[in-house]
Motif scaffolding. Structure first.
Motif, short mmCIF file in Angstrom:
data_model
loop_
_atom_site.label_atom_id
_atom_site.label_comp_id
_atom_site.label_asym_id
_atom_site.label_seq_id
_atom_site.Cartn_x
_atom_site.Cartn_y
_atom_site.Cartn_z
N GLU A 192 52.18 44.80 36.50
CA GLU A 192 51.02 44.45 37.32
C GLU A 192 49.94 45.53 37.31
N ASP A 193 50.31 46.77 37.54
CA ASP A 193 49.30 47.84 37.65
C ASP A 193 48.54 48.03 36.35
N ASN A 194 49.26 48.08 35.24
CA ASN A 194 48.60 48.25 33.94
C ASN A 194 47.71 47.06 33.61
N LEU A 195 48.22 45.85 33.86
CA LEU A 195 47.44 44.66 33.53
C LEU A 195 46.21 44.53 34.42
N ARG A 196 46.32 44.96 35.66
CA ARG A 196 45.15 44.92 36.54
C ARG A 196 44.03 45.78 35.96
N GLN A 197 44.38 46.96 35.45
CA GLN A 197 43.37 47.85 34.88
C GLN A 197 42.79 47.27 33.60
N VAL A 198 43.65 46.65 32.78
CA VAL A 198 43.16 46.05 31.54
C VAL A 198 42.21 44.90 31.85
N VAL A 199 42.58 44.06 32.81
CA VAL A 199 41.72 42.95 33.20
C VAL A 199 40.37 43.47 33.69
N LYS A 200 40.41 44.50 34.52
CA LYS A 200 39.17 45.07 35.06
C LYS A 200 38.29 45.63 33.94
N THR A 201 38.91 46.33 33.00
CA THR A 201 38.15 46.91 31.89
C THR A 201 37.48 45.83 31.05
N LEU A 202 38.21 44.77 30.76
CA LEU A 202 37.64 43.67 29.99
C LEU A 202 36.55 42.95 30.78
N HIS A 203 36.77 42.76 32.07
CA HIS A 203 35.75 42.15 32.91
C HIS A 203 34.48 43.00 32.93
N ASP A 204 34.66 44.31 33.04
CA ASP A 204 33.50 45.21 33.04
C ASP A 204 32.72 45.09 31.73
N GLY A 205 33.43 44.71 30.66
CA GLY A 205 32.79 44.49 29.37
C GLY A 205 32.27 43.07 29.19
N GLY A 206 32.35 42.26 30.25
CA GLY A 206 31.82 40.91 30.21
C GLY A 206 32.72 39.89 29.52
N ILE A 207 34.04 40.18 29.44
CA ILE A 207 34.97 39.30 28.73
C ILE A 207 35.95 38.65 29.71
N PRO A 208 35.98 37.33 29.79
CA PRO A 208 36.98 36.65 30.62
C PRO A 208 38.38 36.89 30.06
N VAL A 209 39.39 36.83 30.95
CA VAL A 209 40.76 37.16 30.55
C VAL A 209 41.73 36.06 30.95
N SER A 210 42.55 35.67 29.98
CA SER A 210 43.65 34.74 30.20
C SER A 210 44.96 35.50 30.00
N LEU A 211 46.00 35.10 30.72
CA LEU A 211 47.32 35.70 30.58
C LEU A 211 48.30 34.63 30.12
N PHE A 212 49.03 34.92 29.04
CA PHE A 212 50.04 33.99 28.52
C PHE A 212 51.33 34.25 29.29
N ILE A 213 51.73 33.29 30.15
CA ILE A 213 52.85 33.53 31.05
C ILE A 213 53.81 32.34 31.06
N ASN A 214 55.04 32.63 31.48
CA ASN A 214 56.01 31.57 31.68
C ASN A 214 55.63 30.74 32.90
N PRO A 215 56.08 29.49 32.96
CA PRO A 215 55.76 28.63 34.11
C PRO A 215 56.57 29.04 35.34
N ASP A 216 56.19 30.14 35.94
CA ASP A 216 56.92 30.74 37.04
C ASP A 216 55.93 31.08 38.16
N SER A 217 56.25 30.71 39.38
CA SER A 217 55.31 30.87 40.49
C SER A 217 54.95 32.34 40.74
N LYS A 218 55.91 33.26 40.60
CA LYS A 218 55.63 34.67 40.83
C LYS A 218 54.63 35.20 39.81
N GLN A 219 54.79 34.77 38.55
CA GLN A 219 53.87 35.21 37.51
C GLN A 219 52.47 34.68 37.78
N ILE A 220 52.39 33.44 38.19
CA ILE A 220 51.08 32.82 38.45
C ILE A 220 50.39 33.49 39.63
#
Length: 244
Positions: A111-139
């Motif tokens: 979570e912590d690492n991905l939050r930073q990656v998402v923020k960095t990409l957002h700051d660069g103007g890039i939307p982010v999708s996450l490839f995840i299993n169909p699991d409520s906790k992941q979503i």
């Protein structure tokens, strides 16, 4: 009606088998767009086993629909994405030994690492999708770290060997898409989607886009790329009811 994005990785797989110049995934991307695909997907792996940096750079200049760059959440890939500026980045797990992506990204664990990656990409103007299993906790965690989209991993559904198991996996995918939509996430789906099981998945209204690669490229060997893409789009939209 769900969109169809075509992954052209395995065009590059054939090229790299001989370390040749063809078939060219850039040309393939142009053909799938002409056939009506709503986007082009490529996975730039750390080991560069199929798609190369050159491919992504040219695709960014030539794709007219939408370029979805699948990549690991590493510093190297983040910097490349910020330079290339794809229309969307899909973060995926990656292991050197795997034949193809084996499961969803563990957003809860990282979570912590991905939050930073998402923020960095957002700051660069890039939307982010996450490839995840169909699991409520992941979503829920994907939503928590402010991802724009989730791509639901449909591999277990596609690989189910009995009707009962497929029904169970279908319900997992369906429930996951409903939760993601409720939280305001855009929902994509992919992995193992083919010309038969798409007849199930197309009934899930929350799925806005299917990412399909291997099945289309495999069929293209027999019938041609444009025809293979048009057939898949027709199945997704329900405009072609013939048995494939």
């Amino acid at each position: 009606m769900a969109r169809v994005a075509i992954n052209v990785d395995h065009v590059a797989t054939v090229r790299q088998a001989r370390l040749a110049h063809e078939p060219d995934p850039v040309t393939a991307a142009a053909l799938v767009e002409l056939a009506g695909a709503h986007g082009v997907v490529v996975h730039l792996r750390e080991d560069r086993r199929h798609i190369q940096d050159r491919d992504v750079e040219i695709l960014r200049k030539t794709v007219k629909t939408r370029l979805n760059l699948e990549m690991a959440a590493t510093q190297e890939m983040v910097q490349l994405a910020l330079r290339i500026k794809p229309d969307i980045v899909t973060l995926v797990p990656e292991k050197r030994q795997e034949l193809t992506t084996e499961g969803g990204l563990d957003v809860v664990l990282y979570e912590d690492n991905l939050r930073q990656v998402v923020k960095t990409l957002h700051d660069g103007g890039i939307p982010v999708s996450l490839f995840i299993n169909p699991d409520s906790k992941q979503i829920k965690t994907a939503h928590k770290i402010e991802a724009d989209c989730v791509e639901i991993h449909t591999g277990p559904f596609a690989e189910a060997t009995s009707y009962l198991r497929r029904q169970e996996e279908y319900e997992r995918v369906e429930n996951a898409t409903k939760l993601a939509t409720k939280l305001g996430l855009v929902v994509h789906a992919g992995h193992g989607v083919d010309y038969r099981n798409i007849l199930w998945l197309r009934n899930i209204r929350e799925i806005e886009e299917f990412s399909i690669g291997h099945a289309v490229i495999a069929r293209a060997v027999l019938v041609g790329l444009e025809k293979a893409v048009r057939e898949m789009i027709a199945l997704v939209t329900g405009s072609w009811q013939s048995t494939v």
